[in-house]
Design a protein around this motif. Structure first.
Motif, short mmCIF file in Angstrom:
data_model
loop_
_atom_site.label_atom_id
_atom_site.label_comp_id
_atom_site.label_asym_id
_atom_site.label_seq_id
_atom_site.Cartn_x
_atom_site.Cartn_y
_atom_site.Cartn_z
N PRO A 162 0.83 -1.24 -0.02
CA PRO A 162 0.06 0.07 0.02
C PRO A 162 0.91 1.27 0.03
N THR A 163 0.31 2.29 -0.79
CA THR A 163 1.13 3.61 -0.77
C THR A 163 0.42 4.76 -0.12
N PRO A 164 0.92 5.87 0.04
CA PRO A 164 -0.07 7.09 0.81
C PRO A 164 -1.04 7.28 -0.28
N ASP A 165 -2.17 8.13 0.28
CA ASP A 165 -3.45 8.33 -0.67
C ASP A 165 -3.00 9.34 -1.57
N VAL A 166 -3.56 9.34 -2.86
CA VAL A 166 -3.38 10.60 -3.78
C VAL A 166 -4.95 10.90 -3.36
N ILE A 167 -5.98 10.30 -3.46
CA ILE A 167 -7.25 10.71 -3.26
C ILE A 167 -8.05 9.66 -2.39
N ARG A 168 -9.19 9.73 -1.77
CA ARG A 168 -9.79 8.90 -0.91
C ARG A 168 -11.33 9.39 -0.40
N HIS A 169 -12.23 8.44 -0.75
CA HIS A 169 -13.60 8.49 -0.20
C HIS A 169 -13.94 6.74 -0.08
N GLN A 170 -15.13 6.80 0.30
CA GLN A 170 -15.85 5.63 0.78
C GLN A 170 -17.33 5.84 1.14
N ALA A 171 -17.81 4.62 0.72
CA ALA A 171 -19.38 4.55 0.93
C ALA A 171 -19.85 4.60 2.47
N PRO A 172 -20.74 5.41 2.82
CA PRO A 172 -21.15 5.56 4.28
C PRO A 172 -21.77 4.24 4.57
N ARG A 173 -21.90 3.95 6.01
CA ARG A 173 -22.39 2.72 6.57
C ARG A 173 -23.84 3.01 6.47
N PRO A 174 -24.53 1.78 5.99
CA PRO A 174 -26.13 2.10 5.89
C PRO A 174 -26.64 2.44 7.32
N ASP A 175 -27.61 3.19 7.13
CA ASP A 175 -28.45 3.67 8.26
C ASP A 175 -29.55 2.43 8.54
N VAL A 176 -29.17 1.58 9.48
CA VAL A 176 -30.05 0.57 9.84
C VAL A 176 -29.70 0.30 11.45
N ALA A 177 -30.78 -0.30 12.12
CA ALA A 177 -30.75 -0.64 13.35
C ALA A 177 -29.38 -1.20 14.00
N PHE A 180 -10.29 -5.75 -0.16
CA PHE A 180 -10.26 -5.18 0.87
C PHE A 180 -9.54 -3.67 1.00
N HIS A 181 -10.14 -2.94 1.71
CA HIS A 181 -9.83 -1.34 1.43
C HIS A 181 -9.12 -0.96 2.77
N GLU A 182 -7.65 -0.81 2.56
CA GLU A 182 -6.94 -0.55 3.81
C GLU A 182 -7.20 0.56 4.51
N PRO A 183 -6.79 0.48 5.94
CA PRO A 183 -6.51 -0.62 6.81
C PRO A 183 -7.69 -1.51 7.03
N VAL A 184 -7.24 -2.63 7.18
CA VAL A 184 -8.38 -3.58 7.98
C VAL A 184 -8.18 -3.84 8.96
N ARG A 185 -8.63 -3.14 10.19
CA ARG A 185 -8.84 -3.38 11.38
C ARG A 185 -10.06 -2.88 12.24
N TRP A 186 -10.30 -3.44 13.19
CA TRP A 186 -11.71 -2.89 13.79
C TRP A 186 -11.68 -3.44 15.25
N ASP A 187 -12.58 -2.91 15.88
CA ASP A 187 -13.19 -3.27 17.43
C ASP A 187 -14.61 -3.63 17.34
N GLY A 188 -15.02 -4.29 18.05
CA GLY A 188 -16.57 -4.56 18.25
C GLY A 188 -17.28 -5.11 17.11
N TRP A 189 -18.42 -4.77 16.69
CA TRP A 189 -19.03 -5.18 15.65
C TRP A 189 -18.91 -4.78 14.35
N LEU A 190 -19.01 -5.64 13.33
CA LEU A 190 -19.03 -5.41 11.92
C LEU A 190 -20.43 -5.51 11.28
N LEU A 191 -20.76 -4.83 10.38
CA LEU A 191 -21.87 -4.73 9.82
C LEU A 191 -21.84 -5.29 8.17
N TYR A 192 -22.40 -6.43 7.89
CA TYR A 192 -22.44 -6.80 6.59
C TYR A 192 -23.69 -6.67 5.79
N SER A 193 -23.64 -5.59 4.74
CA SER A 193 -24.80 -5.44 3.90
C SER A 193 -24.82 -6.31 2.74
#
Length: 276
Positions: free
Chosen positions: A103-118, A213-226
């Motif tokens: 992986p290299t430093p960002d030139v640009i970056r954006h991502q889809a927002p998390r779905p607004d669900v319960a 996979f969209h770097e970095p891949v690390r988390w705590d707690g829950w993951l939401l699969y849509s």
């Protein structure tokens, strides 16, 4: 070429499988995908796994050994690729193509927002056995029921304990669940059809899974699969999905193709209102 069987760490090298309706213990396709990711990571330790695409040709018996043969196609300074042949009893059962890079430093970056669900606190617990995993599904009580009708989409919260610290193992764990709910998401839009009929009156099977996979891949707690089923017909379904952290970071995107076909030649297993 590298031959690997036990590619998961100690305590995690047993296949997960379920009965196919005929009494056989069949390995989940995404288990093979996850193990192929770890196999390539072992062969290319200085690279990050960026994507993997698997085609599942034949079922794999969970009670017998499996070989993972890693063939590196290209190994450059920044990019690398490999093909993994999954074999059992001398026959090729699946093929997995893996892309890796530095992986290299960002030139640009954006991502889809998390779905607004319960959130996970409001979601319904689901029993889908795997040691260390907790699963809750939004708005759906019985994933397998033909009476659960709604949009062709499913949202599932997962929590793992422990969360792997090794990047390749974390990615393998994320990939493992990408194939579990896609058929259910597809069937949800059709009254009278559910995965409780799978291998009994309807033939289902995951044929391909691709995950990026969209770097970095690390988390705590829950993951939401849509999961969103965008098309089904001619015996095949197509689903696309995303994996977000509870705080909203997009870790991965995935797609799946699955077979959904009647077991009888006259199609009588599928209710008339659900047919094309």
């Amino acid at each position: 070429m590298l031959r690997i069987f036990d590619v998961m760490p100690s305590g995690e090298n047993r296949f997960t499988g379920e009965s196919d309706g005929g009494g056989r213990q069949v390995v989940d396709g995404t288990q093979l995908l996850a193990q192929a990711i770890v196999a390539v990571a072992k062969r290319l330790p200085d690279k990050e796994i960026r994507s993997a695409r698997a085609v599942f040709s034949r079922t794999v018996d969970a009670t017998e050994p499996v070989d993972f043969e890693v063939d590196v196609v290209h190994e450059g300074r920044t990019m690398a690729s490999a093909n993994v042949a999954v074999r059992q009893r001398g026959r090729r059962r699946a093929m997995v193509s893996v892309l890796a890079d530095a992986p290299t430093p960002d030139v640009i970056r954006h991502q889809a927002p998390r779905p607004d669900v319960a959130g996970p606190a409001e979601a319904h617990p689901v029993h889908m056995p795997m040691t260390g995993r907790e699963l809750r599904v939004v708005d759906v009580v019985d994933l397998r029921s033909p009476e659960e009708v709604g949009p062709p989409e499913l949202y599932a919260w997962l929590r793992y304990e422990p969360i792997p610290t090794h990047p390749a193992l974390a990615k393998a764990l994320v990939a493992h669940f990408t194939g579990h709910l896609s058929v259910s998401a597809t069937m949800r839009a059709h009254e009278g059809v559910g995965t409780s009929q799978a291998h009994r009156t309807i033939s289902t099977g995951v044929m391909t899974v691709a995950v990026a996979f969209h770097e970095p891949v690390r988390w705590d707690g829950w993951l939401l699969y849509s999961h969103e089923s965008t098309q089904v017909g001619a015996g095949m379904s197509y689903v696309r999905g995303q994996v977000h952290t509870e705080s909203g970071e997009l870790l991965a995107s995935f797609t799946q193709e699955a077979m959904i076909r009647p077991l009888t030649a006259d199609h009588s297993a599928v209710p008339a209102q659900a047919r094309l």
